[in-house]
Write a protein that holds these residues in place. Structure first.
Motif, mmCIF file in Angstrom:
data_model
loop_
_atom_site.group_PDB
_atom_site.id
_atom_site.type_symbol
_atom_site.label_atom_id
_atom_site.label_comp_id
_atom_site.label_asym_id
_atom_site.label_seq_id
_atom_site.Cartn_x
_atom_site.Cartn_y
_atom_site.Cartn_z
ATOM 1 N N VAL A 347 0.834 -1.216 0.000
ATOM 2 C CA VAL A 347 0.000 0.000 0.000
ATOM 3 C C VAL A 347 0.866 1.262 0.000
ATOM 4 N N ASN A 349 0.298 4.716 0.678
ATOM 5 C CA ASN A 349 -0.784 5.511 1.270
ATOM 6 C C ASN A 349 -0.410 6.993 1.203
ATOM 7 N N LYS A 350 -1.026 7.709 0.289
ATOM 8 C CA LYS A 350 -0.738 9.125 0.078
ATOM 9 C C LYS A 350 0.771 9.385 -0.001
ATOM 10 N N ASN A 396 -10.170 7.668 -5.488
ATOM 11 C CA ASN A 396 -8.824 8.098 -5.088
ATOM 12 C C ASN A 396 -7.847 6.926 -4.979
ATOM 13 N N THR A 397 -8.194 5.798 -5.632
ATOM 14 C CA THR A 397 -7.341 4.610 -5.490
ATOM 15 C C THR A 397 -7.006 3.982 -6.840
ATOM 16 N N GLU A 399 -5.595 0.323 -8.109
ATOM 17 C CA GLU A 399 -5.225 -1.050 -7.729
ATOM 18 C C GLU A 399 -4.505 -1.650 -8.917
ATOM 19 N N LYS A 414 -1.735 -1.141 -3.970
ATOM 20 C CA LYS A 414 -2.731 -0.069 -3.986
ATOM 21 C C LYS A 414 -2.008 1.246 -3.862
ATOM 22 N N ILE A 416 -3.016 5.054 -2.948
ATOM 23 C CA ILE A 416 -4.132 5.868 -2.461
ATOM 24 C C ILE A 416 -3.670 7.319 -2.390
ATOM 25 N N LYS A 417 -4.505 8.225 -2.889
ATOM 26 C CA LYS A 417 -4.129 9.635 -2.785
ATOM 27 C C LYS A 417 -5.240 10.421 -2.074
ATOM 28 N N ASP A 418 -4.954 11.633 -1.727
ATOM 29 C CA ASP A 418 -5.934 12.462 -0.993
ATOM 30 C C ASP A 418 -7.206 12.639 -1.804
#
Ligand SMILES: [Fe+2]
Length: 418
Positions: A347, A349-350, A396-397, A399, A414, A416-418
């Motif tokens: 992941v 994550n941002k 915002n994802t 995959e 994954k 993921i962004k804001d």
């Protein structure tokens, strides 16, 4: 007995004429620039052994192809056959269309199906197939490995595929292009093929006037936006930028690596990135080229990285996809010299940097799995395997899933962004 042989010979020659006359190597793509290019148009390209004056018949129902668009036909001196190109326009966004290509004179293709992109800024799910380095060398002389990958890709309905180059082993050889387009038709006739040239598709002679540009066959057979080398397009809320990395390895030795600061292509890229970042409809920027910015071993070309990375960083490109090295590699998020660690290896994550993926093994000779000791390497298989990937962009994802040629999962992540 002699008579039946005679009949058989006539029958077989008739079959050969019919099978050759039909359109073959059919592939679709987007060739328009501008905001609505993917939502309202589709380009259809095919090969004919005879002059054809063919058309594309299309419609929203397979049994009623009630509209017609004429193709422009040109003789390809590279593949010594006729190439027909038709662009269907004024289509409705997010709509399935059926089509067939050809003519009453020389025969028709089967009926194929495609879907137009949603309207600009639409946040519907985007599903993309990814492949690379389908070049016919080693154990892939007749695209037998690529054929397996194509069969896997054909099981899904992607909105389009991204091919990150080295489409063939030698971009000047007709047999290679015929082989690729015949093998790829199963996917490419239904799914737009948005490719970039690799070093095997371009002229490698450093003294040539067209050094690092594709062989003429590429332009004859492809039907991509703009100059077909560096182009961009929007799909829903994502902006895709495809760039020609030429023969970065050879170019570095003679000081000719593309995208040097203030070169024409550099200025084009900066303007394109700037516009995309200012566009309120665009949430994601995804770039791709054949040569990677970050890779293990000789595939890492420092000058290429020096030219491209400052723009990638400045305009916060979310994901950079490449090929070239015949192995799958996934790197940690990077910005400048900073490498960002993450709690979960699957992941991002941002992330504060860009995610770099290399997808280079959809047919060409496999290369060794290495690079685990690189500080930025997050994952690469420990065995030599053929792979293809798929990417889903939703909200915002992103995959991203990677499979071997049997369809067995190899990796996933994954973003993921804001
Ligand atoms: Fe390559």
């Amino acid at each position: 007995m002699k008579f039946s042989f005679f009949l058989l010979a006539i029958f077989l020659s008739f079959q050969i004429v019919i099978s050759h006359a039909q359109p073959r190597g059919i592939h679709i793509s987007w060739n328009g620039t501008g905001k609505k290019a993917t939502a309202t148009a589709m380009a259809v390209t095919w090969l004919n052994d005879n002059t054809d004056n063919g058309v594309v018949k299309y419609g929203t129902r397979a049994e009623n192809l009630d509209q017609t668009v004429a193709a422009v036909e040109a003789f390809s001196s590279g593949v010594k056959t006729y190439v027909s190109k038709a662009t269907i326009q004024n289509l409705k966004p997010a709509t399935y269309y059926f089509y067939k290509a050809g003519s009453d004179k020389n025969g028709w293709s089967a009926v194929y199906k495609f879907k137009t992109a949603p309207a600009e800024g639409d946040k519907s799910k985007i599903f993309i197939g990814l492949w690379s380095d389908t070049q016919n060398n080693g154990g892939n002389l007749n695209f037998e490995q690529t054929d397996t990958i194509v069969k896997q890709l054909s099981k899904n309905t992607y909105n389009f595929t991204i091919h990150t180059g080295d489409i063939v082993e030698n971009g000047s050889v007709a047999k290679s292009w015929n082989g690729y387009f015949n093998t790829g038709q199963l996917v490419n006739a239904n799914t737009p093929l948005m490719s970039v040239p690799g070093n095997h598709d371009v002229v490698n002679d450093t003294t040539s006037k067209i050094f690092q540009r594709p062989f003429p066959i590429f332009f004859e057979l492809m039907n991509l936006p703009g100059n077909q080398l560096n182009y961009s397009y929007n799909y829903g809320n994502a902006h895709f930028i495809a760039i020609n990395s030429g023969y970065a390895q050879g170019a570095e030795k003679v000081g000719k690596v593309l995208f040097a600061e203030n070169s024409e292509e550099y200025k084009w890229l900066e303007t394109d990135l700037k516009n995309a970042r200012q566009d309120k409809n665009i949430n994601w920027i995804i770039m791709y080229s054949h040569y990677p910015l970050f890779a293990f071993g000789v595939s890492h070309i420092q000058t290429w990285q020096n030219h491209i990375q400052p723009l990638v960083d400045k305009y916060k490109v979310d994901l950079y996809i490449a090929g070239h090295r015949h192995v799958y590699e996934r790197h940690k998020a990077i910005k400048g010299a900073q490498i960002f660690e993450q709690a979960d290896m699957h992941v991002y994550n941002k992330p504060q940097g860009t995610v770099y993926v290399n997808n280079g093994s959809s047919g060409g000779s496999l290369q060794g799995a290495g690079g685990w000791d690189m500080p930025d390497m997050l994952f690469t298989p420990r065995q030599k395997i053929y792979t293809y990937s798929e990417m889903t962009i939703e909200g915002n994802t992103i995959e991203y899933k990677v499979f071997d040629k049997q369809g067995t999962p190899v990796d996933y992540f994954k973003l993921i962004k804001d």
